[in-house]
Design a protein around this motif. Sequence first.
Motif, PDB file in Angstrom:
ATOM      1  N   VAL A 100       0.841  -1.198   0.000  1.00 32.54           N
ATOM      2  CA  VAL A 100       0.000   0.000   0.000  1.00 32.54           C
ATOM      3  C   VAL A 100       0.873   1.244   0.000  1.00 32.54           C
ATOM      4  O   VAL A 100       0.575   2.242  -0.679  1.00 32.54           O
ATOM      5  N   VAL A 101       1.968   1.196   0.750  1.00 32.84           N
ATOM      6  CA  VAL A 101       2.889   2.339   0.800  1.00 32.84           C
ATOM      7  C   VAL A 101       3.480   2.572  -0.586  1.00 32.84           C
ATOM      8  O   VAL A 101       4.091   1.677  -1.178  1.00 32.84           O
ATOM      9  N   GLY A 102       3.276   3.751  -1.107  1.00 33.28           N
ATOM     10  CA  GLY A 102       3.813   4.094  -2.407  1.00 33.28           C
ATOM     11  C   GLY A 102       3.101   3.454  -3.583  1.00 33.28           C
ATOM     12  O   GLY A 102       3.631   3.426  -4.696  1.00 33.28           O
ATOM     13  N   ALA A 103       1.899   2.952  -3.359  1.00 36.08           N
ATOM     14  CA  ALA A 103       1.175   2.239  -4.413  1.00 36.08           C
ATOM     15  C   ALA A 103       0.755   3.168  -5.543  1.00 36.08           C
ATOM     16  O   ALA A 103       0.612   4.381  -5.364  1.00 36.08           O
ATOM     17  N   ASP A 104       0.527   2.566  -6.690  1.00 35.30           N
ATOM     18  CA  ASP A 104      -0.005   3.263  -7.856  1.00 35.30           C
ATOM     19  C   ASP A 104      -1.526   3.315  -7.699  1.00 35.30           C
ATOM     20  O   ASP A 104      -2.212   2.295  -7.830  1.00 35.30           O
ATOM     21  N   VAL A 105      -2.059   4.481  -7.429  1.00 38.84           N
ATOM     22  CA  VAL A 105      -3.494   4.618  -7.166  1.00 38.84           C
ATOM     23  C   VAL A 105      -4.315   4.233  -8.395  1.00 38.84           C
ATOM     24  O   VAL A 105      -5.433   3.721  -8.274  1.00 38.84           O
ATOM     25  N   GLU A 106      -3.768   4.442  -9.560  1.00 42.31           N
ATOM     26  CA  GLU A 106      -4.486   4.062 -10.776  1.00 42.31           C
ATOM     27  C   GLU A 106      -4.751   2.552 -10.802  1.00 42.31           C
ATOM     28  O   GLU A 106      -5.795   2.099 -11.284  1.00 42.31           O
ATOM     29  N   GLU A 107      -3.812   1.760 -10.283  1.00 40.46           N
ATOM     30  CA  GLU A 107      -4.033   0.312 -10.218  1.00 40.46           C
ATOM     31  C   GLU A 107      -5.190  -0.009  -9.286  1.00 40.46           C
ATOM     32  O   GLU A 107      -5.996  -0.901  -9.562  1.00 40.46           O
ATOM     33  N   TRP A 108      -5.265   0.702  -8.156  1.00 41.14           N
ATOM     34  CA  TRP A 108      -6.397   0.495  -7.250  1.00 41.14           C
ATOM     35  C   TRP A 108      -7.708   0.778  -7.966  1.00 41.14           C
ATOM     36  O   TRP A 108      -8.680   0.023  -7.855  1.00 41.14           O
ATOM     37  N   ARG A 110      -8.398   0.705 -11.121  1.00 40.11           N
ATOM     38  CA  ARG A 110      -8.705  -0.313 -12.129  1.00 40.11           C
ATOM     39  C   ARG A 110      -9.286  -1.565 -11.483  1.00 40.11           C
ATOM     40  O   ARG A 110     -10.247  -2.154 -11.994  1.00 40.11           O
ATOM     41  N   MET A 111      -8.710  -1.991 -10.355  1.00 37.61           N
ATOM     42  CA  MET A 111      -9.239  -3.169  -9.671  1.00 37.61           C
ATOM     43  C   MET A 111     -10.643  -2.921  -9.141  1.00 37.61           C
ATOM     44  O   MET A 111     -11.529  -3.777  -9.257  1.00 37.61           O
ATOM     45  N   LEU A 112     -10.856  -1.776  -8.522  1.00 32.98           N
ATOM     46  CA  LEU A 112     -12.185  -1.462  -8.014  1.00 32.98           C
ATOM     47  C   LEU A 112     -13.202  -1.408  -9.144  1.00 32.98           C
ATOM     48  O   LEU A 112     -14.336  -1.877  -9.002  1.00 32.98           O
ATOM     49  N   ALA A 113     -12.791  -0.851 -10.281  1.00 28.67           N
ATOM     50  CA  ALA A 113     -13.702  -0.727 -11.415  1.00 28.67           C
ATOM     51  C   ALA A 113     -14.140  -2.089 -11.941  1.00 28.67           C
ATOM     52  O   ALA A 113     -15.322  -2.315 -12.222  1.00 28.67           O
ATOM     53  N   ILE A 114     -13.196  -3.008 -12.093  1.00 28.99           N
ATOM     54  CA  ILE A 114     -13.520  -4.319 -12.661  1.00 28.99           C
ATOM     55  C   ILE A 114     -14.114  -5.253 -11.615  1.00 28.99           C
ATOM     56  O   ILE A 114     -15.171  -5.863 -11.823  1.00 28.99           O
ATOM     57  N   ASN A 115     -13.429  -5.380 -10.476  1.00 30.59           N
ATOM     58  CA  ASN A 115     -13.815  -6.391  -9.493  1.00 30.59           C
ATOM     59  C   ASN A 115     -15.085  -6.035  -8.733  1.00 30.59           C
ATOM     60  O   ASN A 115     -15.802  -6.928  -8.263  1.00 30.59           O
ATOM     61  N   VAL A 116     -15.353  -4.749  -8.593  1.00 29.15           N
ATOM     62  CA  VAL A 116     -16.505  -4.330  -7.794  1.00 29.15           C
ATOM     63  C   VAL A 116     -17.564  -3.637  -8.652  1.00 29.15           C
ATOM     64  O   VAL A 116     -18.689  -4.115  -8.773  1.00 29.15           O
ATOM     65  N   GLN A 117     -17.189  -2.517  -9.275  1.00 29.81           N
ATOM     66  CA  GLN A 117     -18.200  -1.762 -10.009  1.00 29.81           C
ATOM     67  C   GLN A 117     -18.772  -2.558 -11.182  1.00 29.81           C
ATOM     68  O   GLN A 117     -19.990  -2.553 -11.401  1.00 29.81           O
ATOM     69  N   GLY A 118     -17.921  -3.246 -11.932  1.00 29.30           N
ATOM     70  CA  GLY A 118     -18.415  -4.032 -13.053  1.00 29.30           C
ATOM     71  C   GLY A 118     -19.396  -5.099 -12.602  1.00 29.30           C
ATOM     72  O   GLY A 118     -20.433  -5.336 -13.236  1.00 29.30           O
ATOM     73  N   LEU A 119     -19.060  -5.767 -11.510  1.00 24.12           N
ATOM     74  CA  LEU A 119     -19.952  -6.781 -10.949  1.00 24.12           C
ATOM     75  C   LEU A 119     -21.286  -6.162 -10.540  1.00 24.12           C
ATOM     76  O   LEU A 119     -22.356  -6.727 -10.798  1.00 24.12           O
ATOM     77  N   LEU A 120     -21.233  -4.994  -9.919  1.00 24.80           N
ATOM     78  CA  LEU A 120     -22.465  -4.322  -9.508  1.00 24.80           C
ATOM     79  C   LEU A 120     -23.309  -3.926 -10.717  1.00 24.80           C
ATOM     80  O   LEU A 120     -24.538  -4.101 -10.720  1.00 24.80           O
ATOM     81  N   TYR A 121     -22.672  -3.392 -11.741  1.00 28.27           N
ATOM     82  CA  TYR A 121     -23.415  -2.941 -12.922  1.00 28.27           C
ATOM     83  C   TYR A 121     -24.132  -4.108 -13.600  1.00 28.27           C
ATOM     84  O   TYR A 121     -25.308  -4.010 -13.967  1.00 28.27           O
ATOM     85  N   THR A 122     -23.427  -5.212 -13.814  1.00 28.51           N
ATOM     86  CA  THR A 122     -24.047  -6.344 -14.500  1.00 28.51           C
ATOM     87  C   THR A 122     -25.141  -6.966 -13.643  1.00 28.51           C
ATOM     88  O   THR A 122     -26.205  -7.351 -14.146  1.00 28.51           O
ATOM     89  N   THR A 123     -24.901  -7.033 -12.339  1.00 28.66           N
ATOM     90  CA  THR A 123     -25.900  -7.620 -11.451  1.00 28.66           C
ATOM     91  C   THR A 123     -27.179  -6.789 -11.448  1.00 28.66           C
ATOM     92  O   THR A 123     -28.289  -7.327 -11.559  1.00 28.66           O
ATOM     93  N   ARG A 124     -27.032  -5.487 -11.311  1.00 29.32           N
ATOM     94  CA  ARG A 124     -28.208  -4.616 -11.286  1.00 29.32           C
ATOM     95  C   ARG A 124     -29.005  -4.737 -12.579  1.00 29.32           C
ATOM     96  O   ARG A 124     -30.242  -4.812 -12.560  1.00 29.32           O
ATOM     97  N   ALA A 125     -28.293  -4.761 -13.710  1.00 24.18           N
ATOM     98  CA  ALA A 125     -28.977  -4.858 -14.996  1.00 24.18           C
ATOM     99  C   ALA A 125     -29.657  -6.213 -15.182  1.00 24.18           C
ATOM    100  O   ALA A 125     -30.720  -6.310 -15.811  1.00 24.18           O
ATOM    101  N   ALA A 126     -29.047  -7.261 -14.642  1.00 21.52           N
ATOM    102  CA  ALA A 126     -29.563  -8.612 -14.849  1.00 21.52           C
ATOM    103  C   ALA A 126     -30.721  -8.968 -13.924  1.00 21.52           C
ATOM    104  O   ALA A 126     -31.569  -9.803 -14.273  1.00 21.52           O
TER     105      ALA A 126
END
Length: 255
Positions: A100-108, A110-126
Motif C-alpha cells: 500500500v505504501v507508495g502504491a499506484d493509485v491508478e491500479e487500485w 482499475r481493480m475497483l472498477a472491474i472487481n466491484v463496479q463491473g460486478l455491480l453494474y451487470t448484477t443490477r442490470a440482470a
Amino acid sequence: MATNLTGTVALITGASSGIGAATARRLAERGASVALVARRKARLEELAAEIEKAGGTALVVEADITDRTQAEAAVRQTVERFGRLDILVNNAGLMLLGPVVGADVEEWERMLAINVQGLLYTTRAALPHLLEAAEDGPRRVADIVNISSIAGRVAWNGYGVYNLTKFGVNGFTESLRQEVTQRHVRVSVLEPGGVDTELGSHNDHKPEVREAIGTFYEQTEVLVPDDIADGVAYIVTRPRRASIAELWVMPTDQA
C-alpha cells in the motif's frame, strides 16, 4: 451428455479466457445458450465458434463492464437475442498486487472498477430478468454466481486492495442472497485458491511480485479453469429447493 440447463440462458463476464471461457463451455455442454462478455472480441469469436461446433449456442458481446452503459447493454443484447436470462456468472477480474505504501493509485482504481463496479453494474442490470425467469421460467429458479477468491477470506501482506475487492464481493453476495433467494434467485459466491489462468500475469511489470507468484506455482499443483467451471455448473444445476451460498475450491497442496 447432460442437458439439464436446456432452455436456459447464461451470461458470463470475463469469458475471453481462463475460468470464464471454461465456464461458458461447461454451461453450453449442459444445454444453456451462453452470452460471452469481454473486451477481447477475437477471443470471444473463437470461443463461440468452438461452442457452436460442439452443438451449442453462443452470443459474442464485446463490452467493457467497467462502463455502466456497456454493462447494461451487454445484458440487454443477451435478452434481445435469447428472450430471457437465467444465469449470471460475474467472473471478470483483475489482480494487481504490491504494498500500500507508495502504491499506484491508478491500479487500485482499475481493480475497483472491474472487481466491484463491473460486478455491480451487470448484477443490477440482470436482476429484473433473473427475477422474471425465477417466476415464469421452465426451472422456476435463477442463479447469480460471483467468482471471488481465497483472498476474500484471508488477507495477506501485499494483497491489500485486491483483498478489499474480494472481501467486498463476499459481503455483497451474502447481502443480496438474503434479499432475493426467497424469490428463487439463488446468489452464490465461489472462492478459488490458486488457478492456472492469466491472473498472475497482470503483475508481469512487477518483478518481485511476479517472482513470488512464480515460486508459488512451481511449488503447488494448482487448479485448472475446468475445476472452477465444474463448481459453477454444480451450483447452477442444483434442484430448485437447494441453494449453494458459498463454495470454496482449493488446490490440495494449498489447502
